[in-house]
Scaffold this motif. Structure first.
Motif, PDB file in Angstrom:
ATOM      1  N   PHE A 176     -50.991 -59.321 -26.626  1.00 24.18           N
ATOM      2  CA  PHE A 176     -50.786 -60.071 -25.490  1.00 24.18           C
ATOM      3  C   PHE A 176     -49.168 -60.161 -24.595  1.00 24.18           C
ATOM      4  CE2 PHE A 176     -55.508 -60.966 -25.190  1.00 24.18           C
ATOM      5  CZ  PHE A 176     -55.448 -61.606 -26.229  1.00 24.18           C
ATOM      6  N   GLY A 177     -48.275 -59.755 -25.669  1.00 22.06           N
ATOM      7  CA  GLY A 177     -46.987 -59.374 -25.746  1.00 22.06           C
ATOM      8  C   GLY A 177     -46.126 -61.147 -25.832  1.00 22.06           C
ATOM      9  N   GLN A 178     -47.287 -61.761 -26.587  1.00 25.55           N
ATOM     10  CA  GLN A 178     -46.338 -63.410 -26.760  1.00 25.55           C
ATOM     11  C   GLN A 178     -45.302 -62.982 -28.347  1.00 25.55           C
ATOM     12  OE1 GLN A 178     -46.672 -65.614 -24.779  1.00 25.55           O
ATOM     13  NE2 GLN A 178     -47.665 -63.990 -23.144  1.00 25.55           N
ATOM     14  N   TYR A 179     -44.684 -63.391 -27.776  1.00 27.46           N
ATOM     15  CA  TYR A 179     -43.644 -63.405 -29.448  1.00 27.46           C
ATOM     16  C   TYR A 179     -44.649 -64.180 -30.839  1.00 27.46           C
ATOM     17  CZ  TYR A 179     -39.940 -61.079 -26.907  1.00 27.46           C
ATOM     18  OH  TYR A 179     -39.133 -59.617 -26.299  1.00 27.46           O
ATOM     19  N   VAL A 180     -44.117 -63.870 -31.822  1.00 30.66           N
ATOM     20  CA  VAL A 180     -45.255 -65.001 -32.712  1.00 30.66           C
ATOM     21  C   VAL A 180     -43.768 -64.989 -33.256  1.00 30.66           C
ATOM     22  CG1 VAL A 180     -46.598 -63.251 -32.935  1.00 30.66           C
ATOM     23  CG2 VAL A 180     -44.329 -62.746 -34.046  1.00 30.66           C
ATOM     24  N   ALA A 181     -44.470 -66.141 -34.082  1.00 29.66           N
ATOM     25  CA  ALA A 181     -43.341 -67.129 -34.879  1.00 29.66           C
ATOM     26  C   ALA A 181     -43.081 -66.583 -36.177  1.00 29.66           C
ATOM     27  CB  ALA A 181     -43.658 -68.605 -35.402  1.00 29.66           C
ATOM     28  N   SER A 182     -41.471 -67.443 -36.752  1.00 28.36           N
ATOM     29  CA  SER A 182     -41.255 -66.921 -37.758  1.00 28.36           C
ATOM     30  C   SER A 182     -42.018 -66.686 -39.140  1.00 28.36           C
ATOM     31  CB  SER A 182     -40.243 -67.689 -38.778  1.00 28.36           C
ATOM     32  OG  SER A 182     -38.626 -67.614 -37.313  1.00 28.36           O
ATOM     33  N   GLY A 183     -41.880 -66.073 -39.908  1.00 29.49           N
ATOM     34  CA  GLY A 183     -42.896 -65.866 -41.013  1.00 29.49           C
ATOM     35  C   GLY A 183     -43.424 -64.521 -41.815  1.00 29.49           C
ATOM     36  N   THR A 184     -44.303 -64.404 -42.222  1.00 29.13           N
ATOM     37  CA  THR A 184     -44.173 -63.708 -43.649  1.00 29.13           C
ATOM     38  C   THR A 184     -45.901 -62.759 -42.942  1.00 29.13           C
ATOM     39  OG1 THR A 184     -43.515 -63.783 -45.434  1.00 29.13           O
ATOM     40  CG2 THR A 184     -45.858 -62.321 -45.710  1.00 29.13           C
ATOM     41  N   TYR A 185     -45.485 -61.163 -42.450  1.00 29.44           N
ATOM     42  CA  TYR A 185     -46.912 -60.600 -41.698  1.00 29.44           C
ATOM     43  C   TYR A 185     -46.886 -58.970 -42.573  1.00 29.44           C
ATOM     44  CZ  TYR A 185     -46.180 -63.896 -37.829  1.00 29.44           C
ATOM     45  OH  TYR A 185     -45.848 -64.573 -37.426  1.00 29.44           O
ATOM     46  N   PHE A 186     -48.330 -58.518 -42.979  1.00 34.81           N
ATOM     47  CA  PHE A 186     -48.337 -57.326 -43.170  1.00 34.81           C
ATOM     48  C   PHE A 186     -48.814 -56.185 -42.472  1.00 34.81           C
ATOM     49  CE2 PHE A 186     -48.981 -59.778 -47.992  1.00 34.81           C
ATOM     50  CZ  PHE A 186     -48.797 -60.493 -47.270  1.00 34.81           C
ATOM     51  N   TYR A 187     -48.165 -54.687 -42.026  1.00 32.40           N
ATOM     52  CA  TYR A 187     -48.749 -53.806 -41.433  1.00 32.40           C
ATOM     53  C   TYR A 187     -49.623 -53.029 -42.895  1.00 32.40           C
ATOM     54  CZ  TYR A 187     -44.118 -52.242 -44.102  1.00 32.40           C
ATOM     55  OH  TYR A 187     -43.404 -51.852 -44.912  1.00 32.40           O
ATOM     56  N   GLN A 188     -50.157 -52.707 -42.458  1.00 29.45           N
ATOM     57  CA  GLN A 188     -50.980 -51.422 -42.590  1.00 29.45           C
ATOM     58  C   GLN A 188     -51.781 -50.555 -41.956  1.00 29.45           C
ATOM     59  OE1 GLN A 188     -56.314 -51.938 -43.682  1.00 29.45           O
ATOM     60  NE2 GLN A 188     -54.879 -53.504 -45.302  1.00 29.45           N
ATOM     61  N   LEU A 189     -51.092 -48.769 -43.016  1.00 31.35           N
ATOM     62  CA  LEU A 189     -51.843 -47.936 -42.216  1.00 31.35           C
ATOM     63  C   LEU A 189     -52.328 -47.437 -42.887  1.00 31.35           C
ATOM     64  CD1 LEU A 189     -50.895 -45.353 -40.857  1.00 31.35           C
ATOM     65  CD2 LEU A 189     -49.778 -44.625 -42.979  1.00 31.35           C
ATOM     66  N   GLN A 190     -54.333 -46.889 -42.292  1.00 32.14           N
ATOM     67  CA  GLN A 190     -55.476 -46.546 -42.346  1.00 32.14           C
ATOM     68  C   GLN A 190     -55.313 -44.958 -41.088  1.00 32.14           C
ATOM     69  OE1 GLN A 190     -57.589 -49.307 -39.776  1.00 32.14           O
ATOM     70  NE2 GLN A 190     -56.964 -51.000 -41.211  1.00 32.14           N
ATOM     71  N   ALA A 191     -55.989 -44.471 -42.869  1.00 36.48           N
ATOM     72  CA  ALA A 191     -56.629 -42.651 -42.388  1.00 36.48           C
ATOM     73  C   ALA A 191     -57.108 -41.995 -43.079  1.00 36.48           C
ATOM     74  CB  ALA A 191     -55.361 -41.924 -41.909  1.00 36.48           C
TER      75      ALA A 191
ATOM     76  N   LEU B 101     -52.040 -47.644 -37.591  1.00 37.64           N
ATOM     77  CA  LEU B 101     -51.310 -49.027 -37.906  1.00 37.64           C
ATOM     78  C   LEU B 101     -50.890 -50.443 -36.719  1.00 37.64           C
ATOM     79  CD1 LEU B 101     -48.413 -49.000 -39.626  1.00 37.64           C
ATOM     80  CD2 LEU B 101     -47.869 -48.564 -37.493  1.00 37.64           C
ATOM     81  N   VAL B 102     -51.768 -51.427 -37.903  1.00 36.90           N
ATOM     82  CA  VAL B 102     -52.107 -52.959 -37.013  1.00 36.90           C
ATOM     83  C   VAL B 102     -50.883 -53.553 -38.052  1.00 36.90           C
ATOM     84  CG1 VAL B 102     -54.206 -52.014 -36.717  1.00 36.90           C
ATOM     85  CG2 VAL B 102     -53.692 -52.590 -38.868  1.00 36.90           C
ATOM     86  N   VAL B 103     -50.525 -55.273 -37.688  1.00 37.81           N
ATOM     87  CA  VAL B 103     -50.324 -56.043 -37.940  1.00 37.81           C
ATOM     88  C   VAL B 103     -51.007 -56.885 -38.178  1.00 37.81           C
ATOM     89  CG1 VAL B 103     -47.738 -57.398 -37.854  1.00 37.81           C
ATOM     90  CG2 VAL B 103     -47.697 -54.883 -37.245  1.00 37.81           C
ATOM     91  N   TYR B 104     -50.737 -57.694 -39.102  1.00 36.90           N
ATOM     92  CA  TYR B 104     -52.147 -58.622 -39.519  1.00 36.90           C
ATOM     93  C   TYR B 104     -50.890 -60.239 -39.991  1.00 36.90           C
ATOM     94  CZ  TYR B 104     -55.293 -56.286 -39.878  1.00 36.90           C
ATOM     95  OH  TYR B 104     -56.839 -55.054 -39.356  1.00 36.90           O
ATOM     96  N   ASP B 105     -51.504 -60.891 -40.427  1.00 36.68           N
ATOM     97  CA  ASP B 105     -50.224 -62.964 -40.146  1.00 36.68           C
ATOM     98  C   ASP B 105     -51.128 -63.106 -42.255  1.00 36.68           C
ATOM     99  OD1 ASP B 105     -52.389 -64.712 -38.385  1.00 36.68           O
ATOM    100  OD2 ASP B 105     -53.297 -63.601 -40.553  1.00 36.68           O
ATOM    101  N   VAL B 106     -50.570 -63.563 -42.463  1.00 40.98           N
ATOM    102  CA  VAL B 106     -51.240 -64.055 -43.549  1.00 40.98           C
ATOM    103  C   VAL B 106     -52.580 -64.535 -43.900  1.00 40.98           C
ATOM    104  CG1 VAL B 106     -48.312 -65.073 -44.281  1.00 40.98           C
ATOM    105  CG2 VAL B 106     -49.793 -66.311 -43.400  1.00 40.98           C
ATOM    106  N   ARG B 107     -53.217 -65.003 -42.523  1.00 36.58           N
ATOM    107  CA  ARG B 107     -54.235 -65.713 -42.987  1.00 36.58           C
ATOM    108  C   ARG B 107     -55.265 -64.344 -42.650  1.00 36.58           C
ATOM    109  NH1 ARG B 107     -54.047 -69.741 -38.299  1.00 36.58           N
ATOM    110  NH2 ARG B 107     -52.765 -68.280 -37.528  1.00 36.58           N
ATOM    111  N   GLY B 108     -54.485 -63.041 -42.672  1.00 36.30           N
ATOM    112  CA  GLY B 108     -56.205 -61.858 -42.028  1.00 36.30           C
ATOM    113  C   GLY B 108     -56.322 -61.578 -40.853  1.00 36.30           C
ATOM    114  N   HIS B 109     -55.129 -61.924 -39.820  1.00 36.55           N
ATOM    115  CA  HIS B 109     -56.171 -62.360 -38.472  1.00 36.55           C
ATOM    116  C   HIS B 109     -55.062 -60.977 -37.676  1.00 36.55           C
ATOM    117  CE1 HIS B 109     -56.669 -66.812 -38.118  1.00 36.55           C
ATOM    118  NE2 HIS B 109     -57.855 -66.256 -38.762  1.00 36.55           N
ATOM    119  N   LEU B 110     -55.958 -59.944 -37.081  1.00 38.76           N
ATOM    120  CA  LEU B 110     -54.323 -58.982 -36.360  1.00 38.76           C
ATOM    121  C   LEU B 110     -53.766 -59.803 -35.449  1.00 38.76           C
ATOM    122  CD1 LEU B 110     -54.673 -56.247 -35.798  1.00 38.76           C
ATOM    123  CD2 LEU B 110     -56.488 -56.392 -34.365  1.00 38.76           C
TER     124      LEU B 110
END
Length: 316
Positions: A288-303, A255-264
């Motif tokens: 890296f434990g850093q808080y990300v900025a406000s915005g839209t993110y995508f989460y993806q489940l792979q199995a 289970l991973v989170v990406y930003d709108v540009r597709g960066h992990l």
């Protein structure tokens, strides 16, 4: 307001008078009843007639009197059609002076119009393991409409009745086939106090608090397939919970989170999970434990070669 009137004597004109409670006396007229409006309707031979009433908004205390050529009588056979034919049909029920919660249902497709109602259930099973009920009521949703597909149900809730943190709220639906409560939560608006879920059948509902916001959640049956659910709450700040189903046999899950540009952004999970309903919390930080900025993110489940993706919004 659409409706239907069932009658005994066909082939005549009927005048329909609308009143508000208290109900009329035996003669059909209560002295304290408040007159609203009236209209004439010709009733045919079928015994049931559809009509468009001049009353803008039906209320819980509304009743009608049907006046024919020779007599008048009290009738409770009026059914308001608040669920019309169509796609993505939205229906608002509740907030009618009885204390019912404001509720909105959105039907994927209605094939036959009908009436959708909400009332307090006569009996309500206790909470399943891992959940706590606040307040005392559970609510029964019913419809006479014929529909296909799913229904999105959104309830308003009272913060004073919450037991535990608000962000741990879930919407439970009593599945009569399983004889068990099922978590159907799809979104939570902690600002507007609205919680939503998605179902295919109507039966009792309750707002509850999850005692286990992370890790495995009690589930009444083994999921039939791998499935990713909408994160709760959404939008969120500072954290949100992502739930997913793992079918029989278990699976190696990522289970991973990406930003709108597709960066992990963050890898939330990469391990084997047994069959069941699982959930993982994301606190809005990257790998890296850093808080990300406000915005839209995508989460993806792979199995097992399958990938499902959801969309979420972080607001600060």
């Amino acid at each position: 307001v659409f409706g239907t009137l069932t009658y005994d004597t066909p082939d005549q004109w009927v005048t329909i008078d609308f009143y508000e409670s208290p109900a009329p006396d035996a003669s059909g007229y209560g002295e304290a009843a408040h007159y609203l409006d009236s209209f004439d309707l010709y009733v045919g031979t079928s015994g049931t007639e559809a009509f468009v009433a001049p009353v803008a908004t039906p209320t819980a205390g509304m009743f009608l009197c049907a006046l024919t050529r020779n007599h008048s009588e009290f009738s409770n056979s009026l059914e308001f059609i608040n669920t019309p034919l169509g796609q993505d049909v939205e229906v608002a029920v509740g907030e009618d002076g009885t204390g019912d919660p404001q509720t909105t249902l959105t039907f994927d497709s209605v094939t036959t119009p009908g009436a959708t109602t909400i009332e307090e259930a006569q009996s309500c099973a206790g909470p399943p393991m891992g959940f706590t009920f606040g307040g005392t009521e559970c609510w029964e949703l019913e419809t006479t409409a014929v529909y296909t597909g799913s229904i999105t149900v959104c309830f308003s809730y009272d913060e004073s009745e919450i037991v535990g943190p608000e962000l741990a709220l879930v919407l439970l639906h009593y599945d009569t086939g399983l004889n068990a409560w099922v978590d159907i939560t799809s979104s939570l608006d902690a600002v507007g106090n609205i919680i939503c879920g998605e179902i295919t059948t109507l039966s009792p509902f309750r707002v509850a608090t999850s005692d286990t916001p992370t890790g495995v959640i009690d589930h009444p049956a083994t999921p039939s397939r791998l499935a990713l659910h909408q994160n709760v709450p959404n939008p969120f700040n500072p954290a949100t919970t992502i739930s997913f189903d793992v079918p029989a046999g278990g699976a190696d899950v990522t289970l991973v989170v990406y930003d709108v540009r597709g960066h992990l952004i963050s890898t939330l999970l990469r391990e084997h999970r047994e069959a069941g309903l699982w959930s993982v919390q994301w606190d809005g930080t990257d790998d890296f434990g850093q808080y990300v900025a406000s915005g839209t993110y995508f989460y993806q489940l792979q199995a097992g070669g399958i990938a499902e993706t959801g969309r979420m919004v972080l607001l600060k």
